[in-house]
Design an enzyme around this catalytic site. Structure first.
Site, PDB file in Angstrom:
ATOM      1  N   SER A 242       0.850  -1.190   0.000  1.00 39.19           N
ATOM      2  CA  SER A 242       0.000   0.000   0.000  1.00 39.19           C
ATOM      3  C   SER A 242       0.884   1.237   0.000  1.00 39.19           C
ATOM      4  CB  SER A 242      -0.877   0.008   1.248  1.00 39.19           C
ATOM      5  OG  SER A 242      -0.061   0.293   2.377  1.00 39.19           O
ATOM      6  N   LYS A 243       0.229   2.377   0.062  1.00 39.39           N
ATOM      7  CA  LYS A 243       0.952   3.656   0.011  1.00 39.39           C
ATOM      8  C   LYS A 243       2.055   3.735   1.064  1.00 39.39           C
ATOM      9  CE  LYS A 243      -2.181   6.847  -2.247  1.00 39.39           C
ATOM     10  NZ  LYS A 243      -3.587   6.926  -1.870  1.00 39.39           N
TER      11      LYS A 243
END
Ligand code: GLU
Length: 469
Positions: A242-243
């Site tokens: 994810s980010k």
């Protein structure tokens, strides 16, 4: 004929995981000579934007994907309305007039009792007359799908194997919201069925949705397609990519100067391995010819940024043609503010393509070839402040006037200077390097002089002498 699709929601940038899903679905269709569909899932009008849609399409094209058919769900609302109607008529779905407050009340009660919430099914039993009169009163309503009781939905996933899910705790779920927009689980079925999709290839986060979808396929008498749920991609710390892990969108990598074929190739190796072990650098054509769902690993893949970087370096050094590399590199030079001639860039890259792993790093490393003005690093300054450096530069300037410049020539001149002034090789090269590149490491002076026009070399020498005072 096999028909597969990629069905992104235009609510953000194209994530690496989704890009891999798109690629696998694409390779599958192309391998079997089938059809590949791109379908924009924009029924969520609040979160979907045209900008994201355009970027998704651009990024997919950049990666080298193409599709045989294209759809946008927001243009198909009439079709969904018709199928929702059919479900209501056949008794598989019903209007629900429960208000948000009522539903909240139900949810609270379940919470207090400590049981998982599911819709009570209150509106299942409304009579035709009650429904009509509520509608006449203009009461807002959703449409819910009637989930049969005591059903275990079973399917054979092409990657995950046998899957059986008891649908008892789903509760009757909404297929049309009160504003008339249909929901994902419903439209995905209508579309996949009407578009003739034979293989639904998507991320494993959709496994819990699959039984709901199978129930709708059955209720509409559609043939259930085959499902292939891809394992998630993890970051190095083994949590879902994810980010938090930094750059995770295709666009990030594009902007960092990754070659699309390299990213395509790397993403394929996340969870899939070629039948013939050991080969990693594979072109799109080769991938199409060898790709099979059977070779997808059912456990999660770990994204390794360093490996991707390495692979990009391989593509820059030896896979893409020099012409292609120049095409890819030019926009990066331009956006760094350099005005450069294509032919010159080609001559530079021919000599230097083995010295960087991303195009952006290339721009930084090759600055001495392109910059108008060289600025000196602290280390370079301390070399320039050295008295011997002045002697080196003066001598070099004199010798270089008479010759045609080349890397070989520079080596010869450096040797002469070394002898004449009684210096160490290091002293000569450091001085030349500081003057020509402004730094003590990086691109080689001989390589630089192979391409850099002589008048610029001279200009930099004069500037350094002036700097030294
Ligand atoms: N729009 C869904 C998503 O982006 C598609 C899921 C599917 O492939 O069915 O996750």
């Amino acid at each position: 004929m096999v028909i597969s699709r990629f069905a992104p929601s235009p609510t953000g940038y194209l994530h690496l995981g989704n890009a891999r899903t798109a690629i696998f679905s694409y390779l599958f269709a192309r391998h079997y000579g089938g059809k590949f569909i791109l379908r924009i899932e924009d029924t969520d009008r609040e979160r979907s934007t045209k900008e994201f849609e355009n970027m998704l399409i651009e990024d997919l094209k950049w990666l080298g994907l193409d599709w045989d058919e294209f759809y946008r769900q927001s243009e198909r609302f009439d079709i969904y309305r018709e199928y929702a109607q059919r479900l209501v008529e056949s008794g598989h779905a019903y209007p629900c007039f429960c208000t948000v407050e009522e539903l909240e009340e139900e949810r609270k009660k379940a919470e207090e009792k400590g049981v998982p919430y599911r819709y009570s099914g209150k509106c299942r039993v409304l009579t035709r007359e009650e429904v009509e009169s509520f509608k006449e009163d203009g009461k807002p309503y959703t449409i819910r799908f009637k989930v049969p009781e005591g059903r275990v939905v079973v399917f054979e996933d092409l990657i995950k194997g046998h899957i059986a899910i008891n649908v008892d705790d789903f509760g009757d779920f909404v297929i049309v919201r009160s504003d008339g927009t249909p929901t994902y689980n419903f439209v995905v079925v209508v579309d996949d069925a009407l578009m003739g999709v034979t293989h639904v290839i998507r991320g494993e986060d959709h496994i819990p949705n699959t039984p709901k979808q199978i129930l709708i396929y059955e209720a509409l008498n559609f043939q259930v397609p085959k499902f292939a749920h891809l394992p998630v991609i993890l970051g190095e710390d083994r949590s879902k990519l994810s980010k938090r892990h930094g750059a995770v969108s295709v666009r990030n990598y594009r902007e960092e100067g990754y070659i699309p074929e390299a990213l395509f190739n790397y993403l394929c190796l996340l969870g899939w391995s070629p039948p013939e072990e050991g080969r990693e650098i594979l072109s799109k054509e080769e991938l199409i010819s060898i790709f099979r769902l059977e070779d997808i690993n059912s456990s999660p893949a770990v994204f390794n940024k360093e490996k991707l970087r390495w692979m990009n370096g391989v593509y820059i050094r030896e896979v893409v043609s020099l012409e292609r590399l120049v095409d890819e590199f030019m926009p990066f030079l331009e956006s760094a503010g350099y005005k450069v001639d294509r032919d010159y860039v080609k001559r530079v890259l021919e000599k230097t393509r083995d010295s960087f792993d991303t195009l952006k790093d290339g721009v930084e490393r090759l600055k001495p070839f392109f910059a108008e003005e060289i600025s000196y690093s602290e280390e370079a300054i301390s070399v320039l402040e050295n008295e011997t450096s002045r002697a080196v530069i003066e001598s070099f300037l004199q010798k270089v006037q008479e010759v045609e410049l080349s890397g070989e020539k520079v080596k010869a001149i450096a040797k002469e200077i070394q002898k004449e002034l009684g210096l160490k090789a290091k002293d000569v090269w450091h001085a030349l390097r500081a003057v020509l590149t402004g730094e003590l490491e990086g691109v080689g002076v001989d390589i630089l002089c192979d391409v850099l026009p002589k008048e610029i070399v001279i200009k930099r020498m004069l500037k350094a002498l002036q700097f030294m005072g």
